[in-house]
Design a protein around this motif. Sequence first.
Motif, PDB file in Angstrom:
ATOM      1  N   CYS A 106      22.685  27.280 -14.340  1.00 30.02           N
ATOM      2  CA  CYS A 106      23.872  26.567 -14.842  1.00 30.02           C
ATOM      3  C   CYS A 106      24.193  26.933 -16.287  1.00 30.02           C
ATOM      4  CB  CYS A 106      23.657  25.065 -14.717  1.00 30.02           C
ATOM      5  SG  CYS A 106      22.304  24.454 -15.744  1.00 30.02           S
ATOM      6  N   CYS A 148      23.019  20.120 -11.519  1.00 31.05           N
ATOM      7  CA  CYS A 148      22.400  21.406 -11.198  1.00 31.05           C
ATOM      8  C   CYS A 148      21.040  21.150 -10.533  1.00 31.05           C
ATOM      9  CB  CYS A 148      22.221  22.224 -12.474  1.00 31.05           C
ATOM     10  SG  CYS A 148      21.246  23.726 -12.236  1.00 31.05           S
ATOM     11  N   CYS A 179      18.402  26.890 -18.550  1.00 30.28           N
ATOM     12  CA  CYS A 179      18.481  27.088 -17.092  1.00 30.28           C
ATOM     13  C   CYS A 179      19.489  28.203 -16.801  1.00 30.28           C
ATOM     14  CB  CYS A 179      18.920  25.784 -16.426  1.00 30.28           C
ATOM     15  SG  CYS A 179      19.261  25.968 -14.671  1.00 30.28           S
ATOM     16  N   CYS A 228      17.702  22.631 -12.523  1.00 33.46           N
ATOM     17  CA  CYS A 228      17.145  21.955 -13.703  1.00 33.46           C
ATOM     18  C   CYS A 228      17.342  20.456 -13.619  1.00 33.46           C
ATOM     19  CB  CYS A 228      17.802  22.503 -14.968  1.00 33.46           C
ATOM     20  SG  CYS A 228      19.577  22.210 -15.006  1.00 33.46           S
TER      21      CYS A 228
HETATM   22 ZN   LIG Z   1      20.579  24.089 -14.380  1.00 31.15          ZN
END
Ligand SMILES: [Zn+2]
Length: 376
Positions: free
Chosen positions: A195, A166, A192, A169
């Motif tokens: 995700c 992701c 996050c 993050c």
């Molecule tokens: Zn993330």
Amino acid sequence: MAKNYYDILGVSKTASADEIKSAYRNLAKKYHPDINKTEGAAEKFKEINEAYEVLSDPTKKSNYDNYGSAQGPNPNDFFGGANGSGGFGGGFGFGGLDDLFNMFSGGFGKSRANMAVDGQDINIKMNLTFEEAVFGCTKEVNVSKIETCSKCNGTGAKNGTKYTTCPECNGAGTVSYTENTILGRVVRTGVCKTCNGTGKKIIEKCEYCNGDGYNKVNKTVSINVPAGIDNDQVLTKPGGGNAGVRGGRNGDLHIYVSVKDHKMFVRDGYDLNLKVYVPFYTLLLGGEVEIPLTKGTTTIKIPELTQSNTIFKLKGKGIKNLNSNNYGNINVTIVGEAPKSLNKETKQALEKVKQNFENNDFSRYKNYVKDLKDIK
Ligand SMILES: [Zn+2]
Ligand SMILES: [Zn+2]
């Protein structure tokens, strides 16, 4: 930056397992310390082996491809990755020493967000007939449950491979942000949102679970019901509940048992109680009475002059204990039943017979009359 294993073996990222193997063999031969005595050959040989160890193992290779490490994501990668990619703080927009610390807390927080989540237990009710409970049985039950998607191994990504780290993050699953409060600057860490804490960005969704990584399914589950089970007892199938997420353990399946009453027996633990009314004269003259068993019937002898409410115990004819091979008893209470009508002839006959009992010792009745006198 982590070493580029593909470069070391001189293969492309899309190389097949066979290509990787053959490239490794050629290089290993070339740099084997027994053959190659030039300076740095031993070091190179070590490197080749390290690369092959990772790229020849599907799990390690997948981790390396996705996270740049054979071990998969870990907090240290996060920090190193952020440095290596140049854009310190990447999508975070941080700067300064404070934020260096935040990066660390974010890194630790990641293991929390990515933490395995255990699946929930499922509770269902199962109805059993009296016989099914007494003798045990195998019963199929329908369970609506969450199951890890087998097509994507729970990743939610097509074939379990179409995902990357992701970017929001950096695989951490959490993002850190600072807030100005009256107490000063406070660092907070949250899951996050990009995700949902998985640390993964799905490139192409798995079509079987629509990217969820799990499916709600209706399963027929076969349950072994042990002999002797009783009402309100619970059978547990470990791991039979909802699937865990990110490696979390599955929940358990709890089956609450409900047993239908027997038409005649009253169950008391592993004993079965039965009340049988017999004609009053059977108590006086004796006789035979047919008694039900858990399977079939038997006949008990009623001796003459049996008192009403006498209990006949049929040892070991009750229910098998759940955890041993012992059996309970069948307790038969014999009760005399008086007739509901008498014709003239019978009544006269009984009046005549009654006198024959006058010298009999009805001790319990006599005691009762005595007690009654005492309290008057
Ligand atoms: Zn993330
Ligand atoms: Zn799937």
